[in-house]
Write an enzyme that holds these catalytic residues in place. Structure first.
Site, PDB file in Angstrom:
ATOM      1  CG  HIS A   1      -2.156  -1.096   1.009  1.00  0.00           C
ATOM      2  ND1 HIS A   1      -2.863  -1.584   1.977  1.00  0.00           N
ATOM      3  CD2 HIS A   1      -2.539  -1.774  -0.284  1.00  0.00           C
ATOM      4  CE1 HIS A   1      -3.666  -2.470   1.603  1.00  0.00           C
ATOM      5  NE2 HIS A   1      -3.462  -2.739   0.145  1.00  0.00           N
TER       6      HIS A   1
ATOM      7  CG  HIS B   1      -6.662 -10.456  -7.953  1.00  0.00           C
ATOM      8  ND1 HIS B   1      -6.140 -10.245  -9.084  1.00  0.00           N
ATOM      9  CD2 HIS B   1      -7.215 -11.596  -8.063  1.00  0.00           C
ATOM     10  CE1 HIS B   1      -5.997 -11.259 -10.030  1.00  0.00           C
ATOM     11  NE2 HIS B   1      -6.400 -12.492  -9.249  1.00  0.00           N
TER      12      HIS B   1
ATOM     13  CB  SER C   1      -5.481  -1.984  -3.165  1.00  0.00           C
ATOM     14  OG  SER C   1      -6.424  -3.042  -3.559  1.00  0.00           O
TER      15      SER C   1
ATOM     16  CD  GLU D   1     -12.879  -9.898  -4.505  1.00  0.00           C
ATOM     17  OE1 GLU D   1     -11.746  -9.445  -4.392  1.00  0.00           O
ATOM     18  OE2 GLU D   1     -13.034 -11.207  -4.395  1.00  0.00           O
TER      19      GLU D   1
ATOM     20  N   GLY E   1      -9.862 -11.260 -12.586  1.00  0.00           N
ATOM     21  CA  GLY E   1      -9.350 -10.138 -12.621  1.00  0.00           C
ATOM     22  C   GLY E   1      -7.999 -10.205 -13.653  1.00  0.00           C
TER      23      GLY E   1
ATOM     24  CG  ASP F   1      -2.949  -7.758  -3.912  1.00  0.00           C
ATOM     25  OD1 ASP F   1      -2.214  -8.742  -3.647  1.00  0.00           O
ATOM     26  OD2 ASP F   1      -3.473  -7.304  -3.171  1.00  0.00           O
TER      27      ASP F   1
HETATM   28  C1  LIG Z   1      -4.982 -10.159  -1.605  1.00  0.00           C
HETATM   29  S1  LIG Z   1      -6.556 -10.094  -1.908  1.00  0.00           S
HETATM   30  C2  LIG Z   1      -6.684  -8.377  -2.409  1.00  0.00           C
HETATM   31  C3  LIG Z   1      -6.169  -7.326  -1.582  1.00  0.00           C
HETATM   32  C4  LIG Z   1      -6.508  -5.913  -2.274  1.00  0.00           C
HETATM   33  N1  LIG Z   1      -6.012  -5.857  -3.464  1.00  0.00           N
HETATM   34  C5  LIG Z   1      -5.784  -4.959  -1.196  1.00  0.00           C
HETATM   35  O1  LIG Z   1      -4.534  -4.701  -1.521  1.00  0.00           O
HETATM   36  O2  LIG Z   1      -6.558  -4.251  -0.313  1.00  0.00           O
HETATM   37  C6  LIG Z   1      -6.949 -11.080  -3.190  1.00  0.00           C
HETATM   38  C7  LIG Z   1      -8.549 -10.787  -3.542  1.00  0.00           C
HETATM   39  O3  LIG Z   1      -8.502 -11.510  -4.834  1.00  0.00           O
HETATM   40  C8  LIG Z   1     -10.037 -12.110  -4.966  1.00  0.00           C
HETATM   41  N2  LIG Z   1      -9.647 -13.037  -6.124  1.00  0.00           N
HETATM   42  C9  LIG Z   1      -9.400 -14.427  -6.129  1.00  0.00           C
HETATM   43  N3  LIG Z   1      -9.402 -14.788  -7.521  1.00  0.00           N
HETATM   44  C10 LIG Z   1      -9.666 -13.756  -8.158  1.00  0.00           C
HETATM   45  C11 LIG Z   1     -10.029 -13.812  -9.714  1.00  0.00           C
HETATM   46  N4  LIG Z   1      -9.674 -14.735 -10.477  1.00  0.00           N
HETATM   47  N5  LIG Z   1     -10.322 -12.670 -10.123  1.00  0.00           N
HETATM   48  C12 LIG Z   1     -10.626 -11.654  -9.200  1.00  0.00           C
HETATM   49  N6  LIG Z   1     -10.519 -11.597  -7.976  1.00  0.00           N
HETATM   50  C13 LIG Z   1     -10.052 -12.744  -7.513  1.00  0.00           C
HETATM   51  C14 LIG Z   1      -9.953 -12.985  -3.216  1.00  0.00           C
HETATM   52  O4  LIG Z   1     -11.398 -13.249  -3.374  1.00  0.00           O
HETATM   53  C15 LIG Z   1      -9.363 -11.731  -2.859  1.00  0.00           C
HETATM   54  O5  LIG Z   1     -10.400 -10.920  -2.114  1.00  0.00           O
END
Ligand SMILES: C[S@@+](CC[C@H](N)C(=O)[O-])C[C@H]1O[C@@H](n2cnc3c(N)ncnc32)[C@H](O)[C@@H]1O
Length: 286
Positions: free
Chosen positions: A19, A42, A100, A118, A144, A164
């Protein structure tokens, strides 16, 4: 099946690393005169409560954001990040922590756009509740990586792509590198920021080699290694590959990481920068 939920890890040392770098890139973009787009592949739920049962279970934030107090370092990037968090808390509650998308929202100006994907149904619902009220924010429950790979008409020339994933599936490492290769061929003027966990088995290595080779001399890797007392059995550190950022970025990030790791890790951790090579010096293996 999606089982990862970021609420268990929100505000940990890896979030602080990611971040802070995100904030530096957004500061750069919002200082320019033309509009920009932010793509978060993500996105997670956008806002986290560090007093929730889930966050309390792991207490990971205690060796992350909760360990930082930069009151004495008024002019540093680390202090600006802490101010952003504290300002956010003043509006959203003492125990809130911005993910994020919520961090990016604080930099959006008239004309800038944000595109969030998401896939998890519950997280997507929270994301709609937390950021759905902003007209400049587009939220979709889509894959994503696919969304980023086929970004053939980005909204603006200037922008930032944050990738991410949760890396629940081993093939995600290869898929991330392939996604960035496709996206970059369509949108070469954007800044790309790819996060990954540094695990004991170092399964990120091939992906990082591919990404550095894609980004060439404009790419670099930033690794924040945690001391044994903080590193879990699995995550030894937090990694980012960044390319397309301004030249001053590495210096700013190094100074910020020196500040925060003193506080989070009592100086026991390590921040390492590895620069990419001019394109063509290394074969691209994806
Ligand atoms: C590490 S977290 C994201 C944190 C966020 N970027 C932050 O920094 O606040 C990863 C997220 O990706 C989502 N996710 C997993 N596979 C995904 C996909 N194929 N496409 C989109 N989102 C996905 C999960 O549900 C999770 O909420």
């Amino acid at each position: 099946m999606l089982s990862y939920q970021h609420i268990y890890h929100a505000g940990n040392f890896a979030d602080v690393h990611k971040h802070l770098a995100l904030m530096l890139a957004l500061e750069h973009l919002s200082a320019g005169t033309s509009s920009f787009s932010f793509y978060d592949s993500h996105a997670g739920r956008g806002i986290y409560d560090l007093a929730s049962t889930e966050a309390e279970k792991t207490k990971e934030h205690q060796t992350g954001i909760t360990a930082i107090d930069l009151a004495s370092k008024k002019d540093s990037a680390a202090a600006r990040y802490l101010k952003l968090i504290n300002d956010f808390r003043a509006t959203h509650g003492e125990t809130s922590y911005p993910g994020s998308p919520a961090i990016a929202q604080t930099f959006m100006r008239h004309g800038d756009r944000m595109f969030l994907t998401e896939l998890h149904p519950g997280e997507h619902r929270h994301l709609l509740d937390n950021l759905g009220q902003y007209q400049s924010v587009d939220i979709s429950r889509r894959d994503g990586l696919e969304t980023i790979a086929y970004l053939n008409r980005p909204h603006h020339l200037r922008g930032l792509v944050l990738i991410d994933p949760s890396y629940e599936i081993k093939t995600e490492y290869r898929d991330v590198a392939r996604t960035v290769m496709k996206a970059q061929s369509n949108w070469s003027s954007a800044i790309y920021m790819i996060w990954y966990p540094i695990l004991k088995d170092e399964r990120h290595k091939q992906m990082v080699r591919s990404l550095l080779s894609l980004g060439g001399a404009k790419a670099f890797e930033s690794k924040l290694m945690a001391p044994a007392a903080v590193a879990g059995e699995r995550m030894q550190g937090s990694g980012l590959v960044i390319f397309g950022a301004p030249e001053t970025f590495i210096e700013q990030l190094e100074a910020a990481m020196t500040d925060v790791q003193q506080l989070m890790f009592a100086g026991e951790g390590e921040h390492i920068i590895n620069k990419g090579q001019p394109t063509g010096n290394h074969p691209l293996i994806i």
